[in-house]
Design an enzyme around this catalytic site. Structure first.
Site, PDB file in Angstrom:
ATOM      1  N   HIS A 170      -9.029  -6.536   2.024  1.00 28.92           N
ATOM      2  CA  HIS A 170      -9.045  -5.660   3.210  1.00 28.92           C
ATOM      3  C   HIS A 170      -9.400  -4.407   2.966  1.00 28.92           C
ATOM      4  CE1 HIS A 170      -5.275  -4.743   1.442  1.00 28.92           C
ATOM      5  NE2 HIS A 170      -5.449  -3.587   2.020  1.00 28.92           N
TER       6      HIS A 170
ATOM      7  N   CYS B  94      15.498 -16.587   4.849  1.00 30.93           N
ATOM      8  CA  CYS B  94      15.117 -18.098   5.265  1.00 30.93           C
ATOM      9  C   CYS B  94      14.394 -18.065   6.641  1.00 30.93           C
ATOM     10  CB  CYS B  94      16.137 -19.052   4.954  1.00 30.93           C
ATOM     11  SG  CYS B  94      17.480 -19.483   6.227  1.00 30.93           S
TER      12      CYS B  94
ATOM     13  N   GLN C 104      -5.883 -14.511  -1.767  1.00 29.42           N
ATOM     14  CA  GLN C 104      -5.043 -13.120  -1.639  1.00 29.42           C
ATOM     15  C   GLN C 104      -5.541 -11.985  -2.596  1.00 29.42           C
ATOM     16  OE1 GLN C 104      -1.134 -12.875  -0.185  1.00 29.42           O
ATOM     17  NE2 GLN C 104      -0.855 -14.949   0.047  1.00 29.42           N
ATOM     18  N   THR C 105      -6.793 -11.864  -2.794  1.00 29.35           N
ATOM     19  CA  THR C 105      -7.086 -10.657  -3.257  1.00 29.35           C
ATOM     20  C   THR C 105      -6.885  -9.663  -2.067  1.00 29.35           C
ATOM     21  OG1 THR C 105      -9.296 -11.164  -2.576  1.00 29.35           O
ATOM     22  CG2 THR C 105      -9.063 -11.822  -4.824  1.00 29.35           C
TER      23      THR C 105
ATOM     24  N   GLY D 215       0.834  -4.396   7.856  1.00 26.34           N
ATOM     25  CA  GLY D 215       0.209  -5.829   7.480  1.00 26.34           C
ATOM     26  C   GLY D 215      -1.513  -5.662   7.824  1.00 26.34           C
TER      27      GLY D 215
ATOM     28  N   ASN E 151     -13.058 -14.028 -11.618  1.00 27.31           N
ATOM     29  CA  ASN E 151     -13.201 -13.738 -10.471  1.00 27.31           C
ATOM     30  C   ASN E 151     -13.124 -15.038  -9.423  1.00 27.31           C
ATOM     31  OD1 ASN E 151     -14.987 -12.913  -8.052  1.00 27.31           O
ATOM     32  ND2 ASN E 151     -14.890 -10.998  -9.210  1.00 27.31           N
TER      33      ASN E 151
ATOM     34  N   GLY F 217       0.916  -1.230   0.208  1.00 26.93           N
ATOM     35  CA  GLY F 217      -0.049  -0.064  -0.066  1.00 26.93           C
ATOM     36  C   GLY F 217       0.986   1.301  -0.157  1.00 26.93           C
TER      37      GLY F 217
HETATM   38  P1  NAD Z   1      -2.640  -6.520  -4.577  1.00 28.89           P
HETATM   39  O1  NAD Z   1      -3.539  -5.447  -4.650  1.00 28.89           O
HETATM   40  O2  NAD Z   1      -1.248  -6.076  -5.194  1.00 28.89           O
HETATM   41  O3  NAD Z   1      -3.079  -7.620  -5.599  1.00 28.89           O
HETATM   42  C1  NAD Z   1      -4.465  -8.070  -5.623  1.00 28.89           C
HETATM   43  C2  NAD Z   1      -5.041  -9.024  -6.548  1.00 28.89           C
HETATM   44  O4  NAD Z   1      -6.207  -9.229  -6.465  1.00 28.89           O
HETATM   45  C3  NAD Z   1      -5.257  -7.944  -7.926  1.00 28.89           C
HETATM   46  O5  NAD Z   1      -4.279  -8.510  -8.914  1.00 28.89           O
HETATM   47  C4  NAD Z   1      -6.519  -7.898  -8.260  1.00 28.89           C
HETATM   48  O6  NAD Z   1      -6.665  -7.794  -9.491  1.00 28.89           O
HETATM   49  C5  NAD Z   1      -6.929  -9.257  -7.882  1.00 28.89           C
HETATM   50  N1  NAD Z   1      -8.254  -9.345  -7.286  1.00 28.89           N
HETATM   51  C6  NAD Z   1      -9.318  -8.306  -6.813  1.00 28.89           C
HETATM   52  N2  NAD Z   1     -10.163  -8.848  -6.392  1.00 28.89           N
HETATM   53  C7  NAD Z   1     -10.424 -10.151  -7.135  1.00 28.89           C
HETATM   54  C8  NAD Z   1     -11.580 -10.935  -7.384  1.00 28.89           C
HETATM   55  N3  NAD Z   1     -12.461 -10.687  -6.755  1.00 28.89           N
HETATM   56  N4  NAD Z   1     -11.096 -12.082  -7.906  1.00 28.89           N
HETATM   57  C9  NAD Z   1      -9.888 -12.220  -8.459  1.00 28.89           C
HETATM   58  N5  NAD Z   1      -8.906 -11.267  -8.503  1.00 28.89           N
HETATM   59  C10 NAD Z   1      -9.329 -10.250  -7.684  1.00 28.89           C
HETATM   60  O7  NAD Z   1      -2.476  -7.088  -3.367  1.00 28.89           O
HETATM   61  P2  NAD Z   1      -1.195  -7.959  -2.408  1.00 28.89           P
HETATM   62  O8  NAD Z   1      -0.174  -6.806  -2.119  1.00 28.89           O
HETATM   63  O9  NAD Z   1      -1.049  -9.115  -3.425  1.00 28.89           O
HETATM   64  O10 NAD Z   1      -1.956  -8.322  -1.073  1.00 28.89           O
HETATM   65  C11 NAD Z   1      -3.158  -9.169  -1.242  1.00 28.89           C
HETATM   66  C12 NAD Z   1      -3.839  -9.326   0.142  1.00 28.89           C
HETATM   67  O11 NAD Z   1      -3.147 -10.489   1.010  1.00 28.89           O
HETATM   68  C13 NAD Z   1      -3.791  -8.147   1.127  1.00 28.89           C
HETATM   69  O12 NAD Z   1      -4.831  -8.063   1.760  1.00 28.89           O
HETATM   70  C14 NAD Z   1      -2.381  -8.379   2.080  1.00 28.89           C
HETATM   71  O13 NAD Z   1      -2.713  -7.747   3.225  1.00 28.89           O
HETATM   72  C15 NAD Z   1      -2.840  -9.905   2.149  1.00 28.89           C
HETATM   73  N6  NAD Z   1      -1.377 -10.592   2.637  1.00 28.89           N
HETATM   74  C16 NAD Z   1      -1.270 -11.364   3.675  1.00 28.89           C
HETATM   75  C17 NAD Z   1      -0.147 -11.917   3.952  1.00 28.89           C
HETATM   76  C18 NAD Z   1       0.107 -12.492   5.382  1.00 28.89           C
HETATM   77  O14 NAD Z   1       1.065 -13.275   5.783  1.00 28.89           O
HETATM   78  N7  NAD Z   1      -0.839 -12.532   6.115  1.00 28.89           N
HETATM   79  C19 NAD Z   1       0.958 -11.805   2.968  1.00 28.89           C
HETATM   80  C20 NAD Z   1       0.667 -11.182   1.820  1.00 28.89           C
HETATM   81  C21 NAD Z   1      -0.334 -10.864   1.526  1.00 28.89           C
END
Ligand code: NAD
Length: 577
Positions: A280, A422, A276-277, A504, A255, A66
């Site tokens: 949030h 690692c 992992q869309t 996060g 989707n 972000g």
């Molecule tokens: P990002 O915005 O870079 O990517 C999100 C992707 O999702 C985009 O490519 C978008 O086109 C796609 N998308 C959105 N809605 C969709 C849907 N309904 N169907 C299909 N595709 C869809 O986000 P990011 O940096 O990759 O992070 C993703 C999420 O994962 C975030 O909420 C982040 O906080 C979380 N995350 C958590 C952890 C963890 O360890 N807990 C680690 C990594 C990411």
């Protein structure tokens, strides 16, 4: 008197910083600019995280996640650099949310920098108030490793995702994902690591994304094998690869909700389902079903309320299908993107039946394991390769580590200063850090090495929706642990220590701490390495033992981690003594 060798103008002349277009490049080579490596190290890590090949939006000082920034403004960046170049070996620089605010003479063994990012008094800790402070130039969002200058590019998330799927393989599928199908979504900045991580464990990944360009980008970067335009075709290809036992990753332009709903309807039960869309963020992070991406983007700007209703309905369908797949036997989990909470608000009352990712990761935290990382401060790729070999020699029993290093050396392209990550645990990090320092001392490595970690670690974070969700003793929101972690690392002699809020999961939802340690080959560095790299993961063991985790208690007893009251099995009062 300025004891340093260089000024900001010298760095500009050497081409490391262009103040007109705000371009920053990682500083390489063995020549010092600051008065010693304990100060040069953080200077180089600051330039490294803002390098064009590392940062997401370097012109705006945004590193990743972000709007996670490395400095509050360009003026603040220049002041930090000036301060570091002017510092003496016993000075400590204070950084308040990305801005240098003071320098004090402390002690040569003290940290050279103490930083606090985005910390707000709890009753005011929400995004609206944060944005007000930010617009007045009073704070900065530092994410986890942006504001603490510990980001090493996409390798960090790839390794974390590798560990996550590795933990699932260990706990549910005999240590491998071979002949297993993982269905997920999101090929973004972080989610894009999923297909390669699944493949590294031998599995088949079917990943939905609505963004065609993002699918192609991940194929170009070597993170994804192929793309499919239809859900039906993608599912058939994935099932065939699973039957053949062929590791494969497929991106499907669809989707996430539609893919899960289709799978339920066709009675396919994947082995693992997650998402992992960027769920949030309702408005920008998750796309509604029924329209393509371009139409959705238009809908959002023309009718935000109607658009949000569409998003909520899609999330409702999506999580309802995930729950169905869970009930039919798939391993389903929430990947820290707040999808469950959003779905609950959209009407899925039992969304929280889906467990969070920590179900699988917590056993690693119990042993003080977490994302340990290191960077060649002189920019020498060969040094990282030598350390890869050293690691495998030192920990020959760790097969997951061996597989990771083999895969990382094959797939990971270095970004900025060459680095490696690692997961090492208590008793391992101090041994490896000490060895790195020896290799710097003997000249086998071409120069000093930085070591540090993500804030997502065993004892350094309080984050009730993620790292500390469902702690055994209910201590999810207790924020003392990251504070103790920062203080402990400071007195143990880390080169720099950072305390942050909001990484996060966002403002109001997490507190966490990190550190950086420069290993310059000196005896002083050796003793710092021993102290910091024992205490830091040690606190992770203590935190989990205190919460009642059995493995943490056993490990503390085996390795001599001192926990008051642990020997007597509780307090004398309770025993009536
Ligand atoms: P990002 O915005 O870079 O990517 C999100 C992707 O999702 C985009 O490519 C978008 O086109 C796609 N998308 C959105 N809605 C969709 C849907 N309904 N169907 C299909 N595709 C869809 O986000 P990011 O940096 O990759 O992070 C993703 C999420 O994962 C975030 O909420 C982040 O906080 C979380 N995350 C958590 C952890 C963890 O360890 N807990 C680690 C990594 C990411």
């Amino acid at each position: 008197m300025n004891p340093s060798k260089s000024t900001l103008d010298d760095l500009i002349d050497e081409g490391y910083y262009d103040p007109h277009i705000h371009r920053v490049s990682a500083i390489r080579g063995t020549e010092l600019h600051a008065s010693n490596w304990q100060i040069e190290g953080p200077l180089r890590m600051l330039f490294h995280v803002l390098d064009e090949n590392v940062a997401k939006d370097p012109r705006n000082l945004v590193v990743y996640g972000g709007s996670g920034k490395a400095a509050r403004s360009w003026e603040a960046f220049e002041n930090i650099v000036d301060s570091l170049l002017a510092m003496r070996p016993d000075d400590t620089l204070l950084i308040q949310s990305g801005k240098a605010v003071g320098v004090f003479t402390t002690d040569a063994r003290s940290p050279r920098i103490l930083m606090s990012n985005a910390v707000i008094v709890p009753a005011w800790a929400n995004w609206d108030y944060f944005r007000q402070l930010e617009s007045k130039g009073l704070t900065m969002y530092g994410q986890m490793t942006a504001g603490s200058w510990a980001y090493i590019g996409t390798q960090g998330i790839l390794q974390g995702t590798y560990e996550e799927f590795g933990a699932i393989a260990d706990q549910r599928f005999d240590g491998t994902l071979k002949r297993r199908l993982v269905v997920t979504a999101g090929l973004g900045e972080m989610g894009g690591a999923q297909p390669l991580a699944v493949k590294m464990h031998g599995g088949v990944a079917l990943v939905a994304d609505v963004d065609s360009a993002q699918i192609d980008k991940k194929i170009r970067q070597g993170y994804l094998d192929e793309r499919c335009e239809s859900i039906d075709q993608a599912v058939q290809r994935a099932l065939a690869a699973k039957d053949r036992g062929q590791p494969l990753s497929i991106g499907v332009l669809a989707n996430a909700a539609d893919v899960c709903t289709y799978i339920v309807r066709e009675r396919v039960v994947p082995d693992v389902v997650t998402d992992q869309t960027a769920a949030h963020d309702l408005l920008y992070g998750y796309y509604p079903s029924g329209v393509d991406k371009a139409k959705a983007d238009f809908w959002r700007s023309a009718d935000p309320e109607g658009y949000l209703a569409g998003v909520r309905e899609t999330m409702r369908q999506h999580v309802t299908a995930m729950l169905r797949l869970m009930d039919e036997g798939a391993v389903v989990f929430d990947y820290g993107n707040n999808l469950r909470a959003q779905a609950k608000e959209a009407g899925v009352d039992d969304a929280f039946r889906i467990p969070g990712q920590m179900v699988f990761m917590r056993p690693l935290f119990e042993e003080g394991r977490g994302p340990f990382r290191w960077t060649s401060l002189v920019g020498e790729e060969e040094d990282i390769r030598l350390l890869d070999e050293e690691l495998l020699t030192m920990f020959p029993q760790n097969q997951k580590l061996e597989k990771w290093i083999q895969n990382a050396s094959k797939f990971v392209k270095f970004q900025g200063l060459p680095s490696r990550v690692c997961w090492l645990g208590y008793g391992e990090r101090d041994r490896f850090g000490t060895r790195i320092n020896q290799l710097v001392n003997t000249g086998e490595l071409s120069g000093p090495v930085w070591v540090g970690r993500d804030h997502l670690d065993a004892g350094s974070v309080a984050s009730p929706y993620r790292e500390t969700e469902n702690m055994l003793d209910g201590s999810d929101a207790v924020g003392d642990w990251p504070v103790l972690n920062a203080l402990l690392n400071a007195v143990s002699g880390a080169t720099w220590v950072a305390f942050h809020h909001g990484g996060g999961v966002g403002i109001g939802l997490s507190l966490h701490a990190g550190f950086g340690l420069v290993l310059d080959g000196s005896e002083d560095s050796a003793s710092r390495a021993k102290r910091v790299l024992t205490a830091d993961p040690g606190l992770g063991v203590v935190r989990h033992a205190d919460a009642g985790y059995r493995r943490a208690r056993e490990l503390a007893a085996e390795k001599g981690v001192r926990i008051p009251g642990a020997d007597s099995g509780g307090s004398r009062h309770r025993q009536g003594l």
